[in-house]
Design an enzyme around this catalytic site. Structure first.
Site, PDB file in Angstrom:
ATOM      1  N   ASP A 198      -6.802 121.046  70.321  1.00 56.37           N
ATOM      2  CA  ASP A 198      -8.085 119.861  71.184  1.00 56.37           C
ATOM      3  C   ASP A 198      -7.603 119.188  71.931  1.00 56.37           C
ATOM      4  O   ASP A 198      -8.567 117.820  71.340  1.00 56.37           O
ATOM      5  CB  ASP A 198      -8.622 119.883  69.932  1.00 56.37           C
ATOM      6  CG  ASP A 198      -9.677 121.690  69.307  1.00 56.37           C
ATOM      7  OD1 ASP A 198      -9.560 122.198  70.711  1.00 56.37           O
ATOM      8  OD2 ASP A 198     -10.392 121.515  68.122  1.00 56.37           O
ATOM      9  N   GLU A 199      -6.570 118.518  72.179  1.00 57.81           N
ATOM     10  CA  GLU A 199      -5.963 118.088  72.381  1.00 57.81           C
ATOM     11  C   GLU A 199      -5.318 117.928  73.501  1.00 57.81           C
ATOM     12  O   GLU A 199      -4.693 116.645  74.227  1.00 57.81           O
ATOM     13  CB  GLU A 199      -4.575 117.273  71.523  1.00 57.81           C
ATOM     14  CG  GLU A 199      -5.127 117.322  70.049  1.00 57.81           C
ATOM     15  CD  GLU A 199      -5.401 115.616  69.864  1.00 57.81           C
ATOM     16  OE1 GLU A 199      -5.525 115.061  71.172  1.00 57.81           O
ATOM     17  OE2 GLU A 199      -5.151 114.875  68.607  1.00 57.81           O
TER      18      GLU A 199
END
Length: 282
Positions: A225-226
């Protein structure tokens, strides 16, 4: 129509050199977008154009290569008349998948779906019309993940997939798979990242009592999720909402955000800029 995207260190005359090259090749520019990032000194440009004589495409590509070498530029050239081959991945939540298929069917998304992959059987999607797109059930467990991803990679390669879309595919790709698909895999996360990463973000949001929930479409990277963010949107909520109503309200924003991100990618409107993106909206 062709779309040219390029990035290089900023300097005077870049737009002039490209427009002059296209003019001499018989290119008619339909749209041009540019952005100078003052902090890094990088220049980003997208040009949509048509060729009056398509027999000159090979010569044009050679001249673009020479110019990019002189400018030390990174560049891509896409023929927009050839729909990109897209593989869609889904688990049990089918709203994003259904929305993408609808937009493809009416011609809004210029793509060619080559396969639908799920970690659940076909029956889990109920009566969803898959329009004859091949469905592949690739079951995954912690112990079988390497084998499952090897099958997935074989499928991506055998179908000539150019873009993989995680349409609420609720499995974390391995670092190796994420690296292999970097820049060519879009995920929809049901949170306004970087807040509430990981599992059950709506429950996290409810516990914090936030007044806005959102969704984020981003490129997949090994860092969970980066990845570089392509598109985001929000939905207003209030104190009376529960986790269940947040999930219901979130479905609409998720499908909108994912559809826009996929469209921007297919149209060559997204240029990677390290951990960020430059997006030229339509």
């Amino acid at each position: 129509m062709f779309v040219l995207c390029m990035t290089c260190n900023t300097r005077m005359g870049i737009v002039s050199r490209y427009s002059d090259l296209l003019f001499k090749a018989g290119g008619n520019i339909l749209e041009i977008n540019q952005y100078n990032e003052t902090d890094s000194g990088l220049f980003f440009m997208r040009i949509a154009f048509v060729l009056t004589d398509e027999s000159k495409q090979e010569t044009l590509t050679s001249e673009l290569t020479e110019l990019a070498t002189r400018l030390e530029a990174r560049w891509t050239l896409h023929d927009q008349t050839q729909p990109q081959r897209v593989l869609l991945m889904v688990s049990k939540f089918d709203h994003c998948l259904i929305d993408l298929l609808y937009r493809w069917r009416i011609g809004e998304l210029k793509m060619q779906p080559v396969a639908i992959v799920s970690n659940h059987p076909r029956e889990s999607l109920g009566a969803v019309d898959l329009y004859g797109i091949p469905f592949h059930h690739l079951r995954v467990t912690p112990t079988t993940k390497p084998q499952q991803e090897a099958r997935l990679l074989d499928l991506i390669q055998s179908t000539g997939t150019q873009l993989t879309v995680l349409a609420r595919y609720m499995q974390v790709l391995s670092d190796e798979m994420s690296t292999h698909l970097q820049g060519q895999c879009i995920n929809i996360h049901h949170s306004f990242l970087p807040g509430f990463k990981g599992a059950r973000p709506y429950l996290q949001a409810w516990k914090r009592g936030v007044k806005l929930i959102g969704a984020t479409a981003h490129y997949v990277t090994p860092d969970l999720d980066e990845g570089p963010i392509i598109e985001q949107d929000v939905e207003r909520i209030n104190h009376a909402d529960t986790e269940e109503t947040l999930i219901r309200k979130g479905r609409d924003v998720e499908r909108r955000v994912l559809a826009r991100a996929v469209r921007y990618h297919l149209q060559g409107r997204v240029i990677l800029n390290g951990a960020r993106t430059v997006v030229f909206p339509d």
